[in-house]
Motif scaffolding. Structure first.
Motif, PDB file in Angstrom:
ATOM      1  N   HIS A   1       0.831  -1.204   0.000  1.00 60.00           N
ATOM      2  CA  HIS A   1       0.000   0.000   0.000  1.00 60.00           C
ATOM      3  C   HIS A   1       0.874   1.266   0.000  1.00 60.00           C
ATOM      4  O   HIS A   1       0.645   2.191  -0.781  1.00 60.00           O
ATOM      5  CB  HIS A   1      -0.932  -0.023   1.207  1.00 60.00           C
ATOM      6  CG  HIS A   1      -1.846   1.164   1.290  1.00 60.00           C
ATOM      7  ND1 HIS A   1      -2.682   1.520   0.259  1.00 60.00           N
ATOM      8  CD2 HIS A   1      -2.030   2.088   2.258  1.00 60.00           C
ATOM      9  CE1 HIS A   1      -3.353   2.608   0.600  1.00 60.00           C
ATOM     10  NE2 HIS A   1      -2.967   2.970   1.804  1.00 60.00           N
TER      11      HIS A   1
ATOM     12  N   VAL B   1       1.062   4.080  -3.012  1.00 58.98           N
ATOM     13  CA  VAL B   1       0.841   5.523  -2.827  1.00 58.98           C
ATOM     14  C   VAL B   1       2.076   6.291  -3.320  1.00 58.98           C
ATOM     15  O   VAL B   1       1.965   7.348  -3.940  1.00 58.98           O
ATOM     16  CB  VAL B   1       0.528   5.854  -1.347  1.00 58.98           C
ATOM     17  CG1 VAL B   1       0.452   7.362  -1.133  1.00 58.98           C
ATOM     18  CG2 VAL B   1      -0.794   5.200  -0.927  1.00 58.98           C
TER      19      VAL B   1
ATOM     20  N   ASP C   1       1.796   6.902  -6.893  1.00 57.07           N
ATOM     21  CA  ASP C   1       0.927   8.042  -7.190  1.00 57.07           C
ATOM     22  C   ASP C   1       1.675   9.356  -6.971  1.00 57.07           C
ATOM     23  O   ASP C   1       1.530  10.306  -7.735  1.00 57.07           O
ATOM     24  CB  ASP C   1      -0.326   8.007  -6.311  1.00 57.07           C
ATOM     25  CG  ASP C   1      -1.186   6.775  -6.586  1.00 57.07           C
ATOM     26  OD1 ASP C   1      -1.278   6.396  -7.768  1.00 57.07           O
ATOM     27  OD2 ASP C   1      -1.746   6.209  -5.640  1.00 57.07           O
ATOM     28  N   MET C   2       2.459   9.391  -5.897  1.00 58.34           N
ATOM     29  CA  MET C   2       3.231  10.603  -5.605  1.00 58.34           C
ATOM     30  C   MET C   2       4.263  10.836  -6.711  1.00 58.34           C
ATOM     31  O   MET C   2       4.465  11.966  -7.162  1.00 58.34           O
ATOM     32  CB  MET C   2       3.939  10.474  -4.252  1.00 58.34           C
ATOM     33  CG  MET C   2       3.000  10.367  -3.070  1.00 58.34           C
ATOM     34  SD  MET C   2       1.955  11.838  -2.907  1.00 58.34           S
ATOM     35  CE  MET C   2       0.891  11.344  -1.557  1.00 58.34           C
TER      36      MET C   2
ATOM     37  N   ASP D   1       4.075   9.979  -9.782  1.00 55.44           N
ATOM     38  CA  ASP D   1       3.370  10.463 -10.979  1.00 55.44           C
ATOM     39  C   ASP D   1       3.174  11.973 -10.932  1.00 55.44           C
ATOM     40  O   ASP D   1       3.299  12.657 -11.947  1.00 55.44           O
ATOM     41  CB  ASP D   1       1.980   9.812 -11.072  1.00 55.44           C
ATOM     42  CG  ASP D   1       2.063   8.396 -11.619  1.00 55.44           C
ATOM     43  OD1 ASP D   1       3.165   8.001 -12.044  1.00 55.44           O
ATOM     44  OD2 ASP D   1       1.033   7.699 -11.607  1.00 55.44           O
ATOM     45  N   THR D   2       2.848  12.488  -9.744  1.00 59.38           N
ATOM     46  CA  THR D   2       2.566  13.923  -9.657  1.00 59.38           C
ATOM     47  C   THR D   2       3.842  14.744  -9.864  1.00 59.38           C
ATOM     48  O   THR D   2       3.760  15.929 -10.161  1.00 59.38           O
ATOM     49  CB  THR D   2       1.967  14.321  -8.293  1.00 59.38           C
ATOM     50  OG1 THR D   2       2.950  14.085  -7.273  1.00 59.38           O
ATOM     51  CG2 THR D   2       0.711  13.524  -7.980  1.00 59.38           C
TER      52      THR D   2
ATOM     53  N   ARG E   1       4.429  16.563 -13.237  1.00 63.81           N
ATOM     54  CA  ARG E   1       3.503  17.617 -13.676  1.00 63.81           C
ATOM     55  C   ARG E   1       4.193  18.970 -13.778  1.00 63.81           C
ATOM     56  O   ARG E   1       5.273  19.174 -13.248  1.00 63.81           O
ATOM     57  CB  ARG E   1       2.356  17.743 -12.659  1.00 63.81           C
ATOM     58  CG  ARG E   1       1.488  16.527 -12.679  1.00 63.81           C
ATOM     59  CD  ARG E   1       0.318  16.708 -11.745  1.00 63.81           C
ATOM     60  NE  ARG E   1      -0.406  15.447 -11.690  1.00 63.81           N
ATOM     61  CZ  ARG E   1      -1.380  15.184 -10.838  1.00 63.81           C
ATOM     62  NH1 ARG E   1      -1.753  16.102  -9.974  1.00 63.81           N
ATOM     63  NH2 ARG E   1      -1.978  14.025 -10.859  1.00 63.81           N
TER      64      ARG E   1
ATOM     65  N   VAL F   1       3.147  21.751 -12.352  1.00 57.93           N
ATOM     66  CA  VAL F   1       3.245  22.228 -10.976  1.00 57.93           C
ATOM     67  C   VAL F   1       3.364  20.995 -10.093  1.00 57.93           C
ATOM     68  O   VAL F   1       2.471  20.156 -10.069  1.00 57.93           O
ATOM     69  CB  VAL F   1       1.996  23.032 -10.577  1.00 57.93           C
ATOM     70  CG1 VAL F   1       2.107  23.474  -9.115  1.00 57.93           C
ATOM     71  CG2 VAL F   1       1.822  24.231 -11.489  1.00 57.93           C
TER      72      VAL F   1
ATOM     73  N   LYS G   1       3.709  20.818  -6.839  1.00 60.67           N
ATOM     74  CA  LYS G   1       3.291  20.960  -5.448  1.00 60.67           C
ATOM     75  C   LYS G   1       1.822  20.595  -5.313  1.00 60.67           C
ATOM     76  O   LYS G   1       0.986  21.086  -6.063  1.00 60.67           O
ATOM     77  CB  LYS G   1       3.507  22.411  -5.043  1.00 60.67           C
ATOM     78  CG  LYS G   1       3.546  22.674  -3.564  1.00 60.67           C
ATOM     79  CD  LYS G   1       3.851  24.151  -3.363  1.00 60.67           C
ATOM     80  CE  LYS G   1       3.807  24.557  -1.913  1.00 60.67           C
ATOM     81  NZ  LYS G   1       5.057  24.242  -1.225  1.00 60.67           N
ATOM     82  N   LEU G   2       1.511  19.728  -4.364  1.00 61.88           N
ATOM     83  CA  LEU G   2       0.129  19.338  -4.099  1.00 61.88           C
ATOM     84  C   LEU G   2      -0.370  20.055  -2.853  1.00 61.88           C
ATOM     85  O   LEU G   2       0.410  20.302  -1.938  1.00 61.88           O
ATOM     86  CB  LEU G   2       0.058  17.823  -3.846  1.00 61.88           C
ATOM     87  CG  LEU G   2       0.495  16.935  -5.002  1.00 61.88           C
ATOM     88  CD1 LEU G   2       0.789  15.528  -4.514  1.00 61.88           C
ATOM     89  CD2 LEU G   2      -0.592  16.909  -6.060  1.00 61.88           C
ATOM     90  N   PRO G   3      -1.653  20.390  -2.795  1.00 62.88           N
ATOM     91  CA  PRO G   3      -2.151  21.131  -1.627  1.00 62.88           C
ATOM     92  C   PRO G   3      -2.502  20.233  -0.436  1.00 62.88           C
ATOM     93  O   PRO G   3      -3.023  20.712   0.562  1.00 62.88           O
ATOM     94  CB  PRO G   3      -3.421  21.791  -2.183  1.00 62.88           C
ATOM     95  CG  PRO G   3      -3.895  20.853  -3.228  1.00 62.88           C
ATOM     96  CD  PRO G   3      -2.679  20.205  -3.825  1.00 62.88           C
ATOM     97  N   THR G   4      -2.173  18.955  -0.556  1.00 59.55           N
ATOM     98  CA  THR G   4      -2.708  17.922   0.343  1.00 59.55           C
ATOM     99  C   THR G   4      -2.527  18.197   1.838  1.00 59.55           C
ATOM    100  O   THR G   4      -3.443  17.999   2.627  1.00 59.55           O
ATOM    101  CB  THR G   4      -2.045  16.582   0.004  1.00 59.55           C
ATOM    102  OG1 THR G   4      -2.010  16.466  -1.411  1.00 59.55           O
ATOM    103  CG2 THR G   4      -2.794  15.423   0.594  1.00 59.55           C
TER     104      THR G   4
ATOM    105  N   ARG H   1       2.286  -1.484  -9.642  1.00 60.79           N
ATOM    106  CA  ARG H   1       1.254  -1.343  -8.608  1.00 60.79           C
ATOM    107  C   ARG H   1       0.712  -2.695  -8.159  1.00 60.79           C
ATOM    108  O   ARG H   1       0.439  -3.559  -8.968  1.00 60.79           O
ATOM    109  CB  ARG H   1       0.110  -0.483  -9.105  1.00 60.79           C
ATOM    110  CG  ARG H   1       0.410   0.997  -9.017  1.00 60.79           C
ATOM    111  CD  ARG H   1      -0.843   1.826  -9.217  1.00 60.79           C
ATOM    112  NE  ARG H   1      -0.565   3.236  -9.018  1.00 60.79           N
ATOM    113  CZ  ARG H   1      -0.027   4.023  -9.942  1.00 60.79           C
ATOM    114  NH1 ARG H   1       0.269   3.535 -11.119  1.00 60.79           N
ATOM    115  NH2 ARG H   1       0.217   5.287  -9.678  1.00 60.79           N
TER     116      ARG H   1
ATOM    117  N   TYR I   1       1.952  11.493   3.734  1.00 58.96           N
ATOM    118  CA  TYR I   1       0.527  11.523   3.384  1.00 58.96           C
ATOM    119  C   TYR I   1      -0.256  10.546   4.249  1.00 58.96           C
ATOM    120  O   TYR I   1      -1.292  10.889   4.822  1.00 58.96           O
ATOM    121  CB  TYR I   1       0.339  11.190   1.899  1.00 58.96           C
ATOM    122  CG  TYR I   1      -1.119  10.996   1.524  1.00 58.96           C
ATOM    123  CD1 TYR I   1      -1.970  12.088   1.418  1.00 58.96           C
ATOM    124  CD2 TYR I   1      -1.647   9.728   1.325  1.00 58.96           C
ATOM    125  CE1 TYR I   1      -3.315  11.922   1.115  1.00 58.96           C
ATOM    126  CE2 TYR I   1      -2.988   9.548   1.016  1.00 58.96           C
ATOM    127  CZ  TYR I   1      -3.816  10.653   0.916  1.00 58.96           C
ATOM    128  OH  TYR I   1      -5.143  10.482   0.629  1.00 58.96           O
ATOM    129  N   LEU I   2       0.245   9.319   4.356  1.00 57.01           N
ATOM    130  CA  LEU I   2      -0.493   8.292   5.104  1.00 57.01           C
ATOM    131  C   LEU I   2      -0.531   8.601   6.600  1.00 57.01           C
ATOM    132  O   LEU I   2      -1.465   8.248   7.301  1.00 57.01           O
ATOM    133  CB  LEU I   2       0.128   6.910   4.858  1.00 57.01           C
ATOM    134  CG  LEU I   2      -0.057   6.412   3.426  1.00 57.01           C
ATOM    135  CD1 LEU I   2       0.762   5.152   3.169  1.00 57.01           C
ATOM    136  CD2 LEU I   2      -1.533   6.146   3.136  1.00 57.01           C
TER     137      LEU I   2
END
Lengths: 315, 191
Positions: free
Chosen positions: A17, A21, A24-25, A27-28, A31, A33, A35-38, A155, A306-307
């Motif tokens: 798991h 995740v 996914d991180m 992958d971002t 991009r 930008v 920076k994620l607003p999470t 994955r 994140y987790l």
């Protein structure tokens, strides 16, 4: 996840798991930008009692990419050098509103103490404690292996049937300790390779085999060869006669590199001693994942933060 | 109480066909279209709409998925959500007309998160919104451009979208909440 103290607590499902995740991180991070607003409004404290530029900036980058506020606290020149206890430091951070504390400490078990103490409510991430564990390093290593071996189909998968040779100073290595538990949870086989003086005598209960002969182990064609840093500060303790002799018997030199298969992965947690445990050609070869490991470290640490920090608090 | 079927298999197919035609009509063709579904069921719907649009126009329309988990404003109010993969077609979104596809449109917060996510990926010329079901109760100034079915509902009701590829059957049902079974979509209450 409340804390991340050790890879030994992670089940196969937990580990997969976290790695998913991290995908996914990662992958971002391609991009426009990145920076994620999470984690907006969350505060992450990097509490470093030992110097470690790489790990600290990796955690700092991970927290910042998720929009958390980062406070760096290094023991040198701080209240700790004036004799403040871990308890008082922790309570100070608690009052400042830390949501997560990333701790690096020279004493094995310090992160565990912090998590179990009740001094602080924050989630605790072990960023290396004494000669005990360094779980995020193991996660980024497993992530790197999984990406090299399974590519975009990573994955949901483990590392079943993979053999990983971990070479060098096993005795003092928290990287080796964290890796062996995580690799075992993911279905991989670990072989410790090094001089007898640098491999713990009693490995009962560890899911690892031991070899004192690097060439014999390489002849079995392991999928992954992970070279550990020889801590030059330990040289004077006479664990081996001379750096030259160490390099000749347990270093990944050009000649040994040539014997590896084209798909064998060469890993190193950094910082490297080029010419000692790894030759420059090996470090810069296509098989080497040294630079990927740095990039993947940010993704893996983003996943852990994140987790730990999103979601309702589960106590 | 019990489930009332709102859309059956054939109704869903007809709705998607109509949405595909409407997208082509409003975009004046399939040029520069990018269709992005929001996981889980939005992605399935997006692929179907893209197939239909490609079929009707003769132009291959790029389709992808856009996960919005990390842009949500309610992350600390629910148990940790596992993100889903995002896959953006190789052309990217710059200068494109992006059609977002979700199964149920409710509060609009998912779409707000999706708009933020798109903004981090690039700068589309326009963003449109397609939803299979619009159940009302918007909490933000967001409206759909293409709707399969307007379904006035009470906030205590739950809407379940089941799709062949995910659930093995195909229907939209409405049930009296709040203790609806968790077997399928909870997007109706989360979106």
């Amino acid at each position: 996840m409340r804390h991340l103290l050790s890879t030994r607590d992670l089940s196969r499902d937990d580990a997969i798991h976290i790695l998913d995740v991290a995908e996914d991180m990662a992958d971002t991070q391609t991009r426009e930008v990145r920076k994620l607003p999470t984690l907006r409004g969350k505060t992450v404290v990097n509490l470093f009692f030992e110097d470690s530029t790489r790990t600290r900036i990796s955690f700092e980058a991970a927290a910042k990419r998720l929009s958390a506020d980062v406070i760096n606290f290094s023991a040198k020149g701080s209240s700790v050098s004036k004799g403040e206890s871990l308890k008082d430091t922790a309570q100070t951070l608690e009052e400042m509103g830390a949501d997560a504390v990333v701790i690096r400490h020279g004493a094995s078990g310090a992160p565990h103490t912090l998590a179990a103490s009740g001094w602080i409510d924050a989630g605790i991430v072990n960023a290396g404690d004494g000669t005990h564990e360094h779980p995020t390093q193991a996660l980024l290593d497993a992530f790197t292996m999984r990406r090299r071996i399974h590519g975009t189909a990573s994955r949901g998968r483990g590392l079943d049937g993979i053999t990983v040779a971990i070479v060098g100073d096993i005795l003092h290595s928290r990287v080796a300790r964290s890796n062996v538990w995580l690799l075992s949870a993911l279905g991989a086989r670990t072989v410790f390779v090094g001089p007898p003086t640098l491999i713990p005598l009693d490995l009962t209960g560890w899911p690892a085999e031991t070899s004192y002969d690097l060439d014999a182990t390489l002849a079995t064609q392991p999928e992954v060869v992970m070279m550990l840093r020889i801590q030059t500060e330990r040289m004077k303790d006479a664990f081996f006669p001379s750096p030259h002799e160490y390099a000749r018997r347990w270093g990944l030199d050009d000649e040994r590199l040539a014997r590896l298969g084209p798909d064998t992965i060469v890993m190193h947690p950094g910082p490297m001693n080029r010419g000692l445990e790894i030759s420059s050609r090996a470090a810069d070869s296509p098989q080497s994942t040294v630079r990927e490991q740095v990039a993947n470290g940010v993704s893996a640490r983003m996943a852990v933060l994140y987790l730990l920090l999103s979601g309702e608090r589960e106590d | 109480m019990g489930a009332r079927i709102v859309l059956q298999h054939a109704d869903i197919s007809r709705a998607l066909t109509r949405i595909a035609h409407e997208i082509l009509e409003s975009n004046r063709g399939a040029d520069d279209l990018v269709i992005l579904g929001i996981p889980t069921r939005g992605v399935v719907l997006a692929r179907r709409i893209a197939t239909l649009v490609s079929e009707f126009s003769g132009i291959d329309v790029p389709v992808g998925s856009l996960d919005v988990t990390m842009y949500r404003d309610d992350l600390s109010r629910h148990p940790t959500r596992a993100p889903s993969p995002t896959s953006i077609p190789p052309r990217g979104v710059d200068g494109a007309t992006v059609v977002l596809v979700d199964d149920v449109l409710y509060s609009g917060r998912t779409i707000r998160a999706a708009l933020d996510a798109i903004g981090d990926i690039g700068r589309p010329r326009a963003v449109r919104l397609a939803a299979l079901v619009d159940r009302g109760h918007r909490e933000l100034p967001i409206r759909p451009d293409f709707v399969g079915k307007n379904l006035p509902s009470s906030p205590s009701e739950r809407i379940y979208v089941r799709l062949e590829d995910v659930d093995g059957e195909e229907s939209v049902t409405i049930e009296q909440g709040p203790t609806g079974d968790q077997g399928s979509s909870i997007e109706g209450s989360a979106s």
